[in-house]
Scaffold this active site. Structure first.
Site, short mmCIF file in Angstrom:
data_model
loop_
_atom_site.label_atom_id
_atom_site.label_comp_id
_atom_site.label_asym_id
_atom_site.label_seq_id
_atom_site.Cartn_x
_atom_site.Cartn_y
_atom_site.Cartn_z
N GLY A 172 -25.46 21.14 13.01
CA GLY A 172 -24.88 22.46 13.14
C GLY A 172 -25.87 23.59 12.91
O GLY A 172 -25.69 24.69 13.43
N GLU A 182 -27.19 12.80 14.77
CA GLU A 182 -25.80 12.36 14.84
C GLU A 182 -25.63 10.86 15.07
O GLU A 182 -24.66 10.26 14.60
CB GLU A 182 -25.07 13.14 15.94
CG GLU A 182 -24.75 14.59 15.58
CD GLU A 182 -25.94 15.51 15.70
OE1 GLU A 182 -25.83 16.67 15.26
OE2 GLU A 182 -27.00 15.08 16.22
N GLY A 224 -22.99 20.47 9.91
CA GLY A 224 -21.58 20.71 9.65
C GLY A 224 -21.09 19.92 8.46
O GLY A 224 -21.76 19.00 7.98
N ASP A 284 -24.28 17.44 19.38
CA ASP A 284 -23.36 18.44 19.90
C ASP A 284 -23.92 19.83 19.62
O ASP A 284 -25.13 20.00 19.61
CB ASP A 284 -21.94 18.23 19.32
CG ASP A 284 -21.87 18.47 17.82
OD1 ASP A 284 -22.85 18.16 17.11
OD2 ASP A 284 -20.82 18.95 17.35
#
Length: 362
Positions: free
Chosen positions: A121, A144, A72, A152
């Site tokens: 992502g 992350e 992301g 996530d």
């Protein structure tokens, strides 16, 4: 057939060829990092094709040689947090997680080509497809914790279902998987040589056009067999160490192992955000017990909003890695020994103002 148009200058190339819907991430200079506009374009195309009888399968890939998707757009995330705009942060994650679930639940086959760098992502897109292809160039990771954050995009769902304690290991360290590792860990299904991806695309289009089985086309281009995974051979020290109850105990076990890789892993963990490590350990283990991907995404949404709205480590991690690039983050707390015992419990009990899904929380 419903036409979904996109110019060659678009961040997502959308077209349908011979019954095969093609979605190509088109920000090669940014290794196809996702922004909100791209997420909406991908979602709109899937929505349009769902009821289109002439589109019978979807192929998802990325433009450029460097990778499918590097994750992301964390620079924008940084700007939103320091600018005091949590609603914009929530809007991005809600749209992204809805797309992750959409891909997993899509009524037509989705094939993802995770060639090159596929992280964060990018895992959220490729990792939930019905057929997930990697190559000898693939580098998959959920990194992350390296920015003071937690996996996530359904990453904890995949990590929680990896063999043994690989989920804890991969989630906490952010270690990179090659193609064989990704297949072994359950993040991919087949390895295809990168030089044959063009042929594979043509074969998939031909199979869709002729109404043939897509798995047959995939097998024809796969390297076949089950290639040796370095993660598989590392299972003894990984499973022993990462089955410990706390991050501190994980590090202690790693220090007592004879393998050099175990000591190096302990050194890595000592450099990362203690809060991110504790939350990730708890999140992966809880995701292992959850009944569905949507439940895991709801848990992750609460955690990412907890980090974004209450924790300094996320902003500090992005600053150190991507803004100032000094690679010298100052975590709060600074060491694993200083962690509050209830840090992970506080994160898991956090409820965002706007829920991810309608209905009761996880």
């Amino acid at each position: 057939m419903t036409e979904v148009a996109a110019s060659v200058d678009s961040s997502v190339l959308v077209r349908a060829e011979g019954g095969l819907g093609r979605l190509t991430l088109n920000r090669p200079r940014a290794i196809n990092a996702l922004d909100l506009g791209m997420i909406r374009e991908l979602t709109a195309a899937l929505d349009a094709w769902e009821s289109d009888p002439e589109v019978r399968a979807v192929l998802l890939d990325g433009e450029g040689e460097r990778g499918f998707c590097a994750g992301g757009d964390v620079r924008t995330l940084y700007q939103q947090i320091v600018g005091g705009d949590p609603e914009a942060t929530g809007e991005f994650f809600r749209a992204e997680y809805a797309l992750n679930a959409r891909i997993a639940e899509y009524p037509k086959p989705v094939i993802a080509l995770a060639d090159g760098i596929t992280m964060g992502g990018g895992i959220g897109l490729a990792g939930h497809a019905q057929a997930r292809v990697v190559t000898e160039r693939s580098q998959l990771a959920m990194p992350e914790t390296r920015i003071g954050f937690t996996p996530d995009v359904g990453g904890t769902w995949l990590l929680g279902r990896a063999p043994g304690r690989l989920g804890e290991y991969l989630g906490l360290t952010g270690a990179t998987m090659g193609g064989a590792d990704a297949v072994y860990a359950g993040f991919a299904d087949a390895i295809v040589p990168s030089e044959r991806l063009g042929e594979l695309r043509e074969a998939l289009e031909g199979a869709v056009r002729e109404g043939q089985d897509l798995d047959t086309a995939l097998r024809a281009y796969s390297t076949g067999g089950r290639p040796q995974s370095s993660l598989q051979s590392a299972r003894p020290w990984i499973d022993d160490s990462f089955s410990a109850d706390t991050v501190a105990e994980v590090v202690e076990r790693l220090r007592t192992r004879p393998e050099p890789e175990a000591s190096a892993t302990a050194d890595t963990l000592a450099e990362l955000s203690p809060t991110a490590l504790a939350v990730t350990l708890a999140a992966v283990r809880r995701a292992r017990e959850l009944p569905s991907l949507r439940d895991a995404l709801a848990q992750e949404y609460g955690l990412v909003m907890w980090f974004a709205t209450t924790q300094p480590d996320l902003v500090e991690g992005i600053r150190a890695q991507l803004i100032d690039k000094d690679r010298d983050p100052h975590w709060q707390p600074a060491t694993i020994a200083e962690l509050e015992p209830d840090a992970a419990a506080s994160a898991l009990s956090y409820r965002p103002t706007t829920p991810l899904w309608d209905g009761p929380p996880v």
